[in-house]
Structure formats: structure tokens, C-alpha cells
Design a protein around this motif. Structure first.
Motif, mmCIF file in Angstrom:
data_model
loop_
_atom_site.group_PDB
_atom_site.id
_atom_site.type_symbol
_atom_site.label_atom_id
_atom_site.label_comp_id
_atom_site.label_asym_id
_atom_site.label_seq_id
_atom_site.Cartn_x
_atom_site.Cartn_y
_atom_site.Cartn_z
ATOM 1 N N PHE A 177 -34.741 25.483 5.517
ATOM 2 C CA PHE A 177 -35.329 24.832 6.699
ATOM 3 C C PHE A 177 -34.292 23.971 7.405
ATOM 4 O O PHE A 177 -34.255 23.914 8.639
ATOM 5 C CB PHE A 177 -36.518 23.945 6.300
ATOM 6 N N LEU A 202 -35.710 26.399 -0.485
ATOM 7 C CA LEU A 202 -36.393 26.541 0.803
ATOM 8 C C LEU A 202 -36.100 25.358 1.710
ATOM 9 O O LEU A 202 -35.951 25.524 2.927
ATOM 10 C CB LEU A 202 -37.907 26.663 0.576
ATOM 11 N N ASP A 203 -35.993 24.162 1.134
ATOM 12 C CA ASP A 203 -35.678 23.017 1.980
ATOM 13 C C ASP A 203 -34.294 23.149 2.604
ATOM 14 O O ASP A 203 -34.090 22.782 3.761
ATOM 15 C CB ASP A 203 -35.815 21.711 1.188
ATOM 16 N N ALA A 209 -41.209 31.124 5.092
ATOM 17 C CA ALA A 209 -40.995 30.764 3.687
ATOM 18 C C ALA A 209 -42.004 31.431 2.743
ATOM 19 O O ALA A 209 -41.616 31.945 1.683
ATOM 20 C CB ALA A 209 -41.021 29.250 3.538
#
Lengths: 433, 433
Positions: free
Chosen positions: A134, A130-131, A58
Motif C-alpha cells: 500500500f 501488504l502494508d 489486497a
């Protein structure tokens, strides 16, 4: 800074490509700027799919907004979330404070949309933050682990079936990378299951992939994907998504990993701007990107619906957002100088690029059409060039070179083990005990 | 692999330094090995504090166990969690399956412990896993953001007070790095608050920092920390931790960011091994690291309590875990060859290293004592050398060189915005509205 409060206050909502470019375009101008974002970082979204597929970390594609803008003395960065805009009072209310503005730039972008099927979100995560990346990385890597642990052949099959919904650039990138992972990265590492037998199915409701590209390139993209092992199903509607898999028209396909790359909806903040929206929720701005009734408010990036001279819409891509940010910075500078000459925004098409896998991509610039290795090299150089931060460029290049030679992926780690956002086998209706 | 089931089955629980070294030590041996870990990656824990303080990305210090071990044909990696061990039946029950063993290696390590104050965990996170590191990174970075947003001076003060509890290597590393971030990385980036005014307080109940080191080095470490701006309080007990801060003896210190580096407790699996434990929950193993009543079961790494000839205990550090893993692999090889000559484990002390900040560290090797730049260079070379994976070494070196010249930290991104594991200002009793 005693005279600061007398300067016009520019509030910018969102630190994506549009907001960041607008902020930079106002460097040195006689204004006070406050840039507000819910997150502390600018995200280089064109490479987000690589974080989701464990190819990049990230931090390689994200940089703190404060750090990027630290030398700009007329600017303050705030971490907060805009709740509503009062156009009459020229005031934005945030979760933790309220700011008055003289100029407002709304650049809050878009999120993924499920076209009324919000229940699908649980089973088919989209990719915007980004979450999100993930969550997708976790699901993809754990699917292979579950297959390895599973004794029932039908269950193992369902763990090794991957469905990507949506044949735009993100869907094409995700499907191509998943096929590479299954065929090249993982096979030697499992003993009981065979990752090579994984199926990657890319579903597109329209007649062809990459609808924004020339049809010749759509066909080439499809051939390149198929060579990588992706099953491409164009003209196929997804009618259901649940814990057992997807329905393609009438045909059920058992698949425990479904990724959503099909639709975006503009940020809900657009609804508060007293201006007509288009079907995707984007704000229909005036020719200079301001609101027709409020020339001090500008809307840019994916949230703006901008018509071009030929009637087509400016696409929701990074170069368009940057051009709009630059344009608005110029408009604000002119207005601060009491220059109100009309200056309509003109979009300059810089071409389109989509990558598929190693040495596989398509690109069009004006009348030029590229595919295969030449397009891939253009894609690589362009993305490294535009990536923010010198350090990030080096790290990403190193990761790519490493991945190219070894087929390894540098970010293959599963974290968030206690998070409950990943449906487990036990929650799936079709699951065996 | 038809004859595989007839080979002795070695089950290894845990893929840390101990379990991984034991697995590698059995490469080519006439056994079937199953290595089981709850997580998919081996973690290079000595650098975990750098992920927590935004200096390194998680993938730089973690590698998939499958990838590390993919060439070892006699080994299977499973992602699962051990629930209990049946020593009579020689069987381990996992969350998703059950395995019979001929040899068992228990290497499940330790976690942080709050000495009976479990309620402190909410306010003072510890550092053992990548998820712990992300939680700490998030709290530290958000504390500066909250201070920037805060108008009340007392509240702002509490957001800029950082307390690290525990003066061992992890506490020293965290405190030194926090001071560097406050003094060098952030100051130019905030407009309303002043990160340079942050206080970093390192609290140690014992009489000196780094109790495992020579007292001369403890004193040098303290001086180097103080030069960085850390307030060191040795001989000071933390008597309370809650949403308002900590109590040091009788004195309250308002601080919204408290990090726990004070105690570890061995993995709870040790309690199931029918063998006496020491006070920290570690298993008192025989001289060859096996259980006294079960020579086919070995306990290694932080979970093992191993006495040396001089009566001292083998420390819970990576080199010790690796030596134990290697020793146990040798014992299993010998036993498979029907060689049951006793072979006690001998710990070879490779010295001790602790880093404090740029060019600041302490090191001892036998009678040699180093501090300052020479110790720091030894620390750097040793950590790069032992870091797993060629790619990781390059990326970490690049990150460190970059950070050294720019004071920037490469992983300053806050993610998990919707996670509720970070107490917000609203939940804090002392918070203003």
C-alpha cells in the motif's frame, strides 16, 4: 478434547508458505498444533508487486489463516508475535502469552535489508507485506499527481523519475509494471504533465539482471524491459539515497520515487536459536532441517540456510519453503511414532520464472529456456494454479483479462491520506516553495 | 487549446455523486472545468459498509476520478484540498494552488458528527471514507482475535459485544452484517472462544429504525434484524462512550467495539459561503441551487439544504446528489448561452432501499412496500446497476455469489498493524493485565 493435553504440542511460528505447508502436513496426526502469526492472513507473495502497482486488490492475494485451516481439528490459530525462544525450557514467549512446545517449527521468513543504510528505508520502501505494498502504491500514484500539480520543470522531472534498486525478480517486475503504467495506463488522463515522459531506471550492482537465471535469459529479460521503456543500469552501485533522489556511483539522479528490491535479511528470531547464522542471518540447519543441538526444533523457509549436494544454497523461493514444510511435517509424524531414522531434506528444483510485462517473461525448467509470450503464459498459469482459494483465482483472472484488454489497473486508489509515512514535497530538501 | 483560457472556468469541489454528475453533465459544453478532490477516487458509498465488514475489497467500490473522466477533453482533475472560497474575487484557495472561477460548484458532502461529543470518535469510529472502512474492518476482525486470546470471561465478553449507534440505513446494514459474521462466517474457525455467542446491539434514540421509511417497513426491518440475532434498542439514548463500552441511559454495557452511524454534519466549507446554514451545517440555497447573493455559485449534494414544495427537505442520498449535479450542469450551460430563465430544482423521489442481510431488506417506491427477499433482489439489482465500471460490477457480483453460497467474506484481512489508531487492550481502563 479431554485427552488433548496429553498429545505432543507442535508450535509453528509463521503462516507463510513454509509454516502453512507444515501445518497442513500434520492434518490428522496425533499432535496438537498451534500456528502463530503476527498477521491474520496468509499472503501469496509472488503477486505482491501487483498490489503495489495497483493491478490487484489486497484481498485477491491474501486469505485468513483461520479460514484456510478451519477444517483442521488438531490446529489452533493465534494472532500474536513471538518475542523469544527458550530452547532449554522448550517455551516460546509471545507478546500476549507463553506456549510450551514438544516440537517447534520456526518459519518467520525474511524482511528487506538496507545493508547498513537504514536511513534509506524512509526514502526507498521495500516490498514484503501488504502494508509495504500500500505504501508503494500510494507513492507511485501520488508521484504522477504531484507532477501534474507542479509548475517547476525540474521538480516535475524529479516526480516523474522512478528508480528501482535491485535487479532480481521483484525489481524486474516492479520496473516493467511501472513502465507500463507510465506508457499505457495513464497518458490520456493527465492534462498538464505527460506521464509518458516518465523515466523508469532499474539499477543492479551485479553484472546482469536475474542472477539466479541462465545468462541468456538475463540478457533477454533486459531486452524485454528496454523495449517497455525501462533504462537498465547493471554494474551500477547505489551510493546514496535521500529526499532528492539517488546517487549512482558519483552521478546524482533526481528522483522522488525510489523502490527497494535489493536485499533481504532473515527474521531476527534466528539469532535466538543458539546456532551459527550465515551472512544474511539465516540459520545453518542440520540435514533434516532441525537444529544440530535441538532435534525437536526445525527451521524452514527463507530463515533456513540449507546447503545442497553441489554446495549451492537452496533459494529463498516459495516452492523451497513448501518442500521444507512438507518435509518437517513428515519428520514430526515419524518422531511421534518413535521412528528416528535419519531423513535428510532434498530440494527438488522446480525451475524459475520471472515476469516483466504483458507477454514478457523468462522461465527455465531444467535445460528448457523460455522467454517472451511462451514464458508469460507459463507464468500466468502457474500463478493462477498456486494462488490460494478458488474465488481468488477467478477474481485475479478477471482482473488480468480486464487489464490486458483495457490497460486499466483495477486498484488505482490512494488511501491513508492522513498517514505520515509518505514524505511530502515540503519535507524534501530539494523542494521549491 | 489556445483559446481555452477565454472559455468560462467551472470549478467543481468534490468528486462524489454530485460533483461527478455535474462534471459529466458539462461534457462538450463551451467551458473549461477543473474538478478538485482530496482523494484520487470516486467512492460508491452505498456499499462502503461491505468494505467495512470485509465483504468487498476497496477497489471494487472505488474508481480513479481521472479514469472515469479521461475522455472528457474540457476537464482537468486535480488532487488538492479546498481551504477557502473568496466569493468577491471569485477565487478558491487550495492547499497547493489557487484557482479563479466563473462558476463554482460546491459538492464537498458531509462527514460523521458526534453531536458535541468529539471524544467519542476515538472509541466509536464512523463510516464515510475508505480509511474509515479499513479502521472498522480492523477493529471488528481483531475483536474476535482478542476474544480468542483472552482468558478472563468478562474481558472476553466485552470483546464479543458489538454496539452500533444509529438506526438509519448504515446502522441497520452494519448490525445485520455483524450478526451474520458472528453466526455464520466465523464459528468453525475459533477453538477457545465462541463467535456465535457475540452480541450485536443496535441502538437508536428515536422511536423506530429507518425513520425515513414507512413505519410498517421499520417494524419489518426490526423483525428481520432480530431474526438474524441483533438486539434492537429503540428509544434508547447513548449517554457515554469510552474505553469500557457504552452507557445506554443509565445502564452500562461493556463493549470494546462500538460503531457510530448516528449523525452527519455538512462539510465545513459551507460556513464560508456567506449564506445561512441549517442546524446540520447545510447551506440554504435558492430554488435553482445557487447562493441567493451569488448566482454563479452552486451548492449540491449532502451540503445543500433544499426544501421541497411540501416543506420537507430533499434527503442526503445518492440519487438526490446526482439529480442536483445534473440540474446545475444544465443551469451553467444555459447561463453560458446567456439564457437566464429561472429554472428551479425539482427532486424526483426514486424510492428508498435498505438492506439487512441475506434475502433481508426493505424498499419503498411511491405506494409500493417491499420487504424480505423481493426487497433484497431489488436492492441487489439496483446496486449492481448503479455501481461504476463494468469490471467492478462483475467482481462484486462474483464476491456476492461466493459469499452467498459459502458464508465466507472475501476481504477478511487486517492490515496497518503498526497504525496506532486502534486503541489496544492495554489502553483500555477496564483491561486486565
Amino acid at each position: 478434547m479431554d485427552d488433548a493435553p496429553t498429545l505432543p504440542h507442535v508450535v509453528i511460528l509463521g503462516g507463510g508458505f513454509g509454516g502453512l505447508t507444515a501445518a497442513r502436513g500434520l492434518a490428522g496426526a496425533s499432535v496438537r498444533i498451534t500456528l502463530v502469526d503476527r498477521r491474520n492472513h496468509h499472503l501469496f507473495q509472488p503477486l505482491l508487486y501487483q498490489v503495489a502497482t495497483a493491478g490487484l486488490s489486497a484481498p485477491s492475494i491474501a486469505a485468513p489463516l483461520r479460514q484456510i485451516l478451519r477444517r483442521q481439528d488438531n490446529l489452533t490459530v493465534l494472532l500474536d508475535e513471538a518475542l523469544d525462544v527458550d530452547l532449554q525450557e522448550r517455551r516460546v514467549r509471545f507478546a500476549h502469552e507463553t506456549l510450551d512446545y514438544d516440537f517447534l517449527v520456526v518459519a518467520t521468513g525474511a524482511t528487506h535489508a538496507y545493508f547498513g543504510h537504514d536511513a534509506w528505508a524512509r526514502w526507498a520502501p521495500g516490498l514484503k507485506t501488504l502494508d509495504d505494498a500500500f505504501a508503494i502504491r500510494r507513492r507511485v500514484l501520488l508521484a504522477f499527481e504531484r507532477a501534474e500539480r507542479e509548475n517547476d520543470p525540474a521538480e516535475r522531472r524529479a516526480w516523474l523519475n522512478f528508480v528501482v534498486v535491485g535487479g532480481g525478480p521483484t525489481g524486474v517486475e516492479l520496473a516493467g509494471t511501472l513502465a507500463e503504467i507510465a506508457r499505457h495506463t495513464l497518458p490520456r488522463e493527465f492534462r498538464r504533465s505527460n506521464p509518458h515522459s516518465a523515466r523508469v531506471v532499474l539499477v543492479e550492482a551485479g553484472p546482469r539482471l536475474l542472477a539466479a537465471f541462465d545468462p541468456v535469459l538475463s540478457a533477454k529479460a533486459q531486452r524485454q524491459l528496454e523495449r517497455l521503456g525501462v533504462e537498465v543500469r547493471t554494474g551500477t552501485a547505489v551510493t546514496a539515497i535521500d529526499g532528492a533522489g539517488v546517487c549512482l556511483g558519483e552521478a546524482p539522479l533526481p528522483a522522488y520515487t525510489v523502490l527497494w528490491a535489493a536485499g533481504v535479511a532473515a527474521s531476527p528470531l534466528g539469532r535466538q536459536l543458539d546456532t551459527p547464522l550465515d551472512r544474511a542471518g539465516r540459520v545453518r540447519v542440520a540435514a533434516d532441517l532441525s537444529l544440530p543441538a535441538h532435534p525437536e526444533v526445525f527451521v524452514i523457509g527463507d530463515l533456513a540456510c540449507v546447503e545442497r549436494a553441489d554446495g549451492s544454497l537452496v533459494p529463498g523461493v516459495a516452492p523451497a519453503a513448501k518442500q521444507m514444510g512438507k518435509h518437517v511435517a513428515g519428520r514430526i509424524r515419524a518422531r511421534v511414532d518413535a521412528d528416528s531414522t535419519p531423513a535428510p531434506f532434498h530440494y527438488r528444483d522446480q525451475g524459475a520464472l520471472a515476469t516483466i510485462g504483458r507477454m514478457a517473461a523468462v522461465a527455465q525448467f531444467g535445460r528448457l529456456r523460455l522467454s517472451g509470450p511462451p514464458a508469460w503464459w507459463v507464468w500466468l498459469v502457474a500463478h493462477i494454479y498456486f494462488l490460494i482459494g478458488f474465488r481468488n483465482r477467478l477474481v485475479v483472472l478477471l482482473d488480468w483479462a480486464w487489464a490486458y484488454w483495457t490497460y486499466e489497473r483495477s486498484a488505482r486508489i490512494v488511501t491513508g491520506a492522513d498517514a505520515d509515512d509518505i514524505p511530502t514535497a515540503d519535507e524534501r530538501p530539494a523542494d521549491s516553495p
